[in-house]
Scaffold this active site. Structure first.
Site, PDB file in Angstrom:
ATOM      1  CG  ASP A  93      -1.945   1.035   1.122  1.00  0.00           C
ATOM      2  OD1 ASP A  93      -2.058   1.848   0.149  1.00  0.00           O
ATOM      3  OD2 ASP A  93      -2.796   1.092   2.037  1.00  0.00           O
ATOM      4  N   GLY A  94       1.212   1.638  -1.161  1.00  0.00           N
ATOM      5  CA  GLY A  94       2.257   2.831  -1.202  1.00  0.00           C
ATOM      6  C   GLY A  94       1.245   4.227  -2.029  1.00  0.00           C
ATOM      7  CE  LYS A  95      -4.096   5.324   0.463  1.00  0.00           C
ATOM      8  NZ  LYS A  95      -3.471   4.006   1.238  1.00  0.00           N
ATOM      9  NE  ARG A  96       5.835   5.168  -3.289  1.00  0.00           N
ATOM     10  CZ  ARG A  96       5.806   5.003  -1.914  1.00  0.00           C
ATOM     11  NH1 ARG A  96       4.572   5.251  -1.536  1.00  0.00           N
ATOM     12  NH2 ARG A  96       7.027   4.517  -1.356  1.00  0.00           N
ATOM     13  CB  THR A 121      -2.540   1.120  -3.569  1.00  0.00           C
ATOM     14  OG1 THR A 121      -1.461   1.751  -2.474  1.00  0.00           O
ATOM     15  CG2 THR A 121      -3.094  -0.015  -2.870  1.00  0.00           C
TER      16      THR A 121
END
Length: 272
Positions: A93-96, A121
């Site tokens: 879960d890094g939302k890059r 993510t």
């Protein structure tokens, strides 16, 4: 001859059907809960091992490893290695999300090399072109991506309403149509805290695996989530982090019981 690993979405589906679980274990180790980093490491790995048979995948939140500085990345590697030893797919879960060579570097960092076959993510705020490097690397390495569509936080309405979330969902659906099979490597994040919208987004993205965050500490209820799933109870996974890892302080047995209860509640929601 080494067998080719299954794509992430197929690993997730097989684990769901084999173990009868739609639960994702979020591992967000918070340093202020421990004596020191060694204590944090021990407890995090213990929770993972105790809950492994009850969950479909594990989701380390990168921020909680990054904040540990030099000790954070080795711990993340340990978490990923133990998860794979236990047969658990790893969803980072890094939302890059970025442009050009920067997006390519993020994609290579988290979807190839030691993290090959994992999922990540990502966000599309800089435009559709930012998704391309992540999708290409995921496809090349049997991984997956989960695009932020409708997030679980209360402030999500600031930017995600008035059709914006639907535009992102349409792009996810379009990318999914480029692939054979009934599930695409391009999934979507749709908050479990918006149960009234799940049927809508499920219909907009018929080939996307949905990641539903918000179970437990954020207040989402398992009984509300059936509309997110495809026939057969596949195509979605529901994440809980604090509600498992810290349900009763650092009691690992309590974490395991919380995971069992969430798993059972999700299964019950799909049979009523």
């Amino acid at each position: 001859m080494t067998a080719t690993p299954l794509p992430f979405q197929e690993q997730l589906r097989q684990r769901t059907l084999t173990y009868g679980t739609r639960l994702c274990l979020g591992l967000d180790p918070r340093l202020d809960a421990y004596r020191d980093v060694a204590h944090l490491r021990e407890h995090t790995l213990d929770v993972l091992e105790a809950c492994a048979g009850l969950v479909a995948c594990v989701k380390p939140q990168l921020a909680f490893y990054e904040v540990l500085g030099p000790s954070g990345y080795p711990l993340l590697q340990e978490v990923c290695a133990l998860a794979r030893t236990l047969g658990l797919p790893v969803l980072l879960d890094g939302k890059r999300g970025d442009i050009g060579s920067t997006a390519q570097a993020y994609a290579q960092a988290w979807l190839s090399g030691p993290h090959a076959g994992s999922a990540l993510t990502i966000n599309a705020y800089l435009g559709w072109e930012t998704l391309t490097p992540f999708v290409e690397v995921a496809r090349a390495h049997g991984g997956g991506v989960f695009v932020l569509v409708r997030t679980s936080n209360p402030g999500s309405a600031d930017l995600q309403q008035s059709g914006v979330a639907e535009k992102v969902a349409a792009q996810v659906a379009q990318l999914g149509q480029e692939e054979d099979g009934d599930l695409s490597c391009v999934g979507a994040v749709v908050g479990a805290t918006h149960p009234e919208e799940l049927e809508h987004f499920r219909a907009l993205m018929p080939k996307a695996t949905l990641l539903l965050p918000g179970l437990g500490a954020q207040g989402a209820r398992a009984s509300d989530l059936a509309p997110a799933f495809l026939p057969g109870g596949v195509g979605a996974v529901v994440s809980a982090s604090r509600g498992i890892q810290y349900v009763q302080g650092l009691d690992v047995r309590a974490s395991m019981e919380a995971a069992r209860n969430f798993r059972n509640e999700l299964n019950a929601a799909l049979t009523t």
